[in-house]
Design an enzyme around this catalytic site. Structure first.
Site, PDB file in Angstrom:
ATOM      1  N   LYS A 194      82.575  36.665  39.795  1.00 11.78           N
ATOM      2  CA  LYS A 194      81.515  37.502  38.952  1.00 11.78           C
ATOM      3  C   LYS A 194      80.518  37.890  39.983  1.00 11.78           C
ATOM      4  O   LYS A 194      79.640  36.853  40.347  1.00 11.78           O
ATOM      5  CB  LYS A 194      81.192  36.693  37.720  1.00 11.78           C
ATOM      6  CG  LYS A 194      80.650  37.590  36.585  1.00 11.78           C
ATOM      7  CD  LYS A 194      79.396  38.331  36.982  1.00 11.78           C
ATOM      8  CE  LYS A 194      78.279  37.631  36.543  1.00 11.78           C
ATOM      9  NZ  LYS A 194      77.048  38.289  36.795  1.00 11.78           N
ATOM     10  N   GLU A 268      75.095  25.565  43.913  1.00 10.62           N
ATOM     11  CA  GLU A 268      74.166  25.555  44.802  1.00 10.62           C
ATOM     12  C   GLU A 268      72.919  26.401  44.272  1.00 10.62           C
ATOM     13  O   GLU A 268      72.963  27.531  43.979  1.00 10.62           O
ATOM     14  CB  GLU A 268      74.811  26.501  46.006  1.00 10.62           C
ATOM     15  CG  GLU A 268      75.916  25.895  46.792  1.00 10.62           C
ATOM     16  CD  GLU A 268      75.797  24.586  47.572  1.00 10.62           C
ATOM     17  OE1 GLU A 268      74.274  24.395  47.711  1.00 10.62           O
ATOM     18  OE2 GLU A 268      76.570  23.867  47.948  1.00 10.62           O
ATOM     19  N   CYS A 303      67.028  30.419  49.262  1.00  4.19           N
ATOM     20  CA  CYS A 303      66.855  29.209  48.616  1.00  4.19           C
ATOM     21  C   CYS A 303      66.321  27.993  49.474  1.00  4.19           C
ATOM     22  O   CYS A 303      65.913  27.064  49.089  1.00  4.19           O
ATOM     23  CB  CYS A 303      68.088  28.437  47.831  1.00  4.19           C
ATOM     24  SG  CYS A 303      69.593  29.155  48.382  1.00  4.19           S
ATOM     25  N   GLU A 405      60.131  27.458  42.922  1.00  8.34           N
ATOM     26  CA  GLU A 405      60.757  28.234  43.816  1.00  8.34           C
ATOM     27  C   GLU A 405      60.038  29.790  43.543  1.00  8.34           C
ATOM     28  O   GLU A 405      60.398  30.020  42.337  1.00  8.34           O
ATOM     29  CB  GLU A 405      62.284  28.150  43.565  1.00  8.34           C
ATOM     30  CG  GLU A 405      63.076  28.898  44.858  1.00  8.34           C
ATOM     31  CD  GLU A 405      64.291  28.922  44.642  1.00  8.34           C
ATOM     32  OE1 GLU A 405      65.030  29.070  43.418  1.00  8.34           O
ATOM     33  OE2 GLU A 405      65.299  28.742  45.623  1.00  8.34           O
TER      34      GLU A 405
HETATM   35  P1  ADP Z   1      68.730  34.816  39.376  1.00 11.17           P
HETATM   36  O1  ADP Z   1      68.709  35.824  38.271  1.00 11.17           O
HETATM   37  O2  ADP Z   1      67.435  34.123  39.895  1.00 11.17           O
HETATM   38  O3  ADP Z   1      69.264  35.773  40.507  1.00 11.17           O
HETATM   39  P2  ADP Z   1      70.820  33.504  38.216  1.00 11.17           P
HETATM   40  O4  ADP Z   1      71.040  31.999  38.233  1.00 11.17           O
HETATM   41  O5  ADP Z   1      69.812  34.016  36.870  1.00 11.17           O
HETATM   42  O6  ADP Z   1      69.560  33.829  39.190  1.00 11.17           O
HETATM   43  O7  ADP Z   1      71.805  34.526  38.595  1.00 11.17           O
HETATM   44  C1  ADP Z   1      72.780  33.911  39.346  1.00 11.17           C
HETATM   45  C2  ADP Z   1      74.180  34.356  38.956  1.00 11.17           C
HETATM   46  O8  ADP Z   1      74.595  33.589  37.463  1.00 11.17           O
HETATM   47  C3  ADP Z   1      74.345  35.832  38.554  1.00 11.17           C
HETATM   48  O9  ADP Z   1      75.528  36.237  39.101  1.00 11.17           O
HETATM   49  C4  ADP Z   1      74.153  35.987  36.952  1.00 11.17           C
HETATM   50  O10 ADP Z   1      74.672  36.993  36.535  1.00 11.17           O
HETATM   51  C5  ADP Z   1      75.003  34.679  36.748  1.00 11.17           C
HETATM   52  N1  ADP Z   1      74.524  34.211  35.484  1.00 11.17           N
HETATM   53  C6  ADP Z   1      73.250  34.167  34.612  1.00 11.17           C
HETATM   54  N2  ADP Z   1      73.431  33.617  33.425  1.00 11.17           N
HETATM   55  C7  ADP Z   1      74.755  32.975  33.366  1.00 11.17           C
HETATM   56  C8  ADP Z   1      75.191  32.613  32.380  1.00 11.17           C
HETATM   57  N3  ADP Z   1      74.805  31.878  31.229  1.00 11.17           N
HETATM   58  N4  ADP Z   1      76.699  32.023  32.685  1.00 11.17           N
HETATM   59  C9  ADP Z   1      77.154  32.188  33.766  1.00 11.17           C
HETATM   60  N5  ADP Z   1      76.707  33.089  34.854  1.00 11.17           N
HETATM   61  C10 ADP Z   1      75.315  33.381  34.684  1.00 11.17           C
END
Ligand code: ADP
Ligand code: MG
Length: 503
Positions: A194, A268, A303, A405
């Site tokens: 994804k 990570e 990070c 962060e």
């Molecule tokens: P940021 O938004 O700071 O880049 P995130 O941790 O929100 O960091 O996003 C990292 C990845 O996790 C993205 O691909 C995002 O779409 C996905 N993501 C965000 N929320 C969820 C969730 N509830 N379950 C699974 N994946 C998620």
């Protein structure tokens, strides 16, 4: 269902805009492009201009199910291939990625705003290197013989886990995806990725390229948002392992779902990585090292960014002045321009978030900010998400800028007086991803290296992730390792014990 807008070129192209358009509105499932079942899409925006450069398929649980079923259908035959054959196929991917490296670099610069020369090209080359590294490791999926009893042969064999769900962020999306996909495949798993909603196109091109070599269904890709597309991927019953790179907040959500399913998870997450500079360091090298460590060329969107820099007091003023001078000379501008050192922040949301930290820092009593480099003047970049690098001094340890962060071009510099004090300050963080120490006294450096709470400590250098070296944090920075042989064996395989009684 929507038809694909345009076919993607099979030869490498340097026309990133046409390529972005051709990759638009599609997932990649079972060896081919398919639109979202719902037909929905969302725009992909060039953060340097604010213009839409394409659109991505807006995935939901129906798309997740199709991709996971495709991966599950492909997995048994893929796992039956001899391990070195799987490795050879993954190795062939490296050659295709190298051939397309410049194309991928331009595309990632377009959708993320990362400067082509300093960042995007580097990422594209590392991606190929990771496939090349893992491609050579097919013969290493070894088990053990275990002494048990006379006339009983007891061995362990390593087996793949099945379908791996991989969720990636936008900052170095091709590289972070490679760290997951290459070892997962060599180990005999199949994968559904994804992608991050901010950067779905370059990774989709990588997926398409790899599918020229891999059997259909081995590597599938979905675009979409976290709760709608990421969450159902983690929750899908046929996903038997999840590997996630992103925020600690979402890492906890992913980890809870994985716990309910009793499946392994690699996380990570964030960092607040300290850089510790002793007065006896090699001064010029260390100042340049601070620029690399802070990932100023990636707008600090890393990070492992050295967002806390501790400098031994006698060197403090000179170091801050030299660092500010050097960062001042860096060029902010169009990410696709070869002259540019520093591109843009990824999205309006991140832009506002980073700005809020900066405003708070500037309003803090006793704090001082060196605001470096110059905003680009070109009319076409007026709406670009540019933020000048900020080097703060005088912030209290309790400040949000020191504890949280930021994921932006903001670092905080502090003086320190002795090794014990700086160790305590460095470890006073929720995170424990990376650290760097700069000194010519290896006794001091190694002693601290052993006592710092971090997954990766470097002395007198601060390189980004490298193939063959385990990478991963402690504390809120995550669980598990990536990038190494160990990462493949421990996180993408399980060990089965087989005993033969031949008495
Ligand atoms: P940021 O938004 O700071 O880049 P995130 O941790 O929100 O960091 O996003 C990292 C990845 O996790 C993205 O691909 C995002 O779409 C996905 N993501 C965000 N929320 C969820 C969730 N509830 N379950 C699974 N994946 C998620
Ligand atoms: Mg998010």
């Amino acid at each position: 269902m929507l038809d694909r807008p345009h076919p993607t070129p099979s030869a490498p192209t340097l026309d990133e805009k046409t390529l972005a358009n051709a990759l638009s509105t599609q997932h990649f499932i079972a060896g081919r492009f398919v639109p979202a079942r719902s037909g929905k899409t969302f725009p992909v925006v060039n953060p340097a201009t604010g213009e839409a450069v394409g659109a991505a398929a807006d995935g939901d649980s129906a798309d997740v199910d199709a991709a996971v079923q495709a991966a599950a259908a492909a997995q048994k035959d893929w796992a039956k291939l001899p391990a070195r054959k799987r490795g050879a196929l993954v190795g062939q991917c490296a050659a295709i990625l190298t051939e397309h490296a410049e194309e991928l670099a331009r595309l990632i610069a377009l959708e993320t705003g990362k400067a082509l020369r300093t960042e995007s090209r580097v990422e594209a080359n590392v991606v190929a290197d990771i496939f090349s590294f893992y491609g050579g490791l097919g013969g290493e999926l070894k088990g053990e013989t275990v002494p048990f009893a006379p006339n009983v042969l007891s061995v362990t064999v390593r087996e793949p886990l099945g379908v791996v769900g991989a969720i990636i962020p936008w900052n170095v999306p091709m590289l972070l995806m490679a760290l997951k996909v290459a070892p997962a495949l060599v180990a005999g798993n199949t994968v559904v990725v994804k992608s991050a909603e901010e950067a779905p196109l370059a990774v989709l091109r990588v997926c398409e390229l790899l599918n020229r070599v891999l059997p259909p269904g081995c590597f599938n890709m979905l675009s979409g948002f976290g709760p709608e597309c990421g969450a159902p991927l983690v929750a899908h019953p046929k996903v038997r392992k999840v590997t996630f790179t992103g925020s600690a907040e979402v890492g906890r959500i992913v980890s809870k779902t994985a716990a309910d399913k009793l499946i392994p998870v690699t996380l990570e997450l964030g960092g607040k990585s300290p850089m510790i500079v002793f007065a006896d360091c090699d001064f010029e090298k260390t100042v340049m090292g601070a620029i690399t460590s802070m990932r100023f060329t990636r707008q600090g969107q890393s990070c492992t960014a050295a967002s806390r820099i501790y400098v031994e007091r006698p060197l403090f003023d000179r170091f801050v002045a030299a660092l500010a001078d050097k960062v001042n000379a860096m060029v902010m501008g169009d990410p696709l321009d070869e002259k540019t050192d520093i591109g843009t922040i990824i999205s309006p949301g991140q832009f506002e978030k980073v700005k809020a930290y900066i405003d708070e820092g500037i309003a803090t009593k006793g704090a001082k900010a060196h605001v470096c480099s110059t905003m680009p003047k070109e009319a076409g970049l007026k709406k670009g998400l540019f933020i000048q690098p900020h080097i703060f001094t005088g912030l209290p340890n309790s400040s949000r800028l020191v504890q949280e962060e930021i994921f932006g071009p903001v670092t905080c510099v502090f003086p320190f007086d002795d090794a014990a004090g700086v160790l305590e300050a460095a470890n006073d963080s929720e995170y424990g991803l990376a650290a760097s120490l700069w000194t010519n006294n290896l006794k001091v450096g190694l002693d601290l290296a052993h006592r710092i709470e971090a997954g990766l400590v470097q002395i007198n250098q601060n390189l980004v992730v490298q193939a063959n070296l385990s990478y991963g944090g402690v504390k809120s920075s995550g669980l598990g390792k990536e990038a190494s042989l160990e990462a493949m064996l421990e996180h993408f395989m399980h060990k089965k014990t087989i005993m033969v009684n031949y008495a």
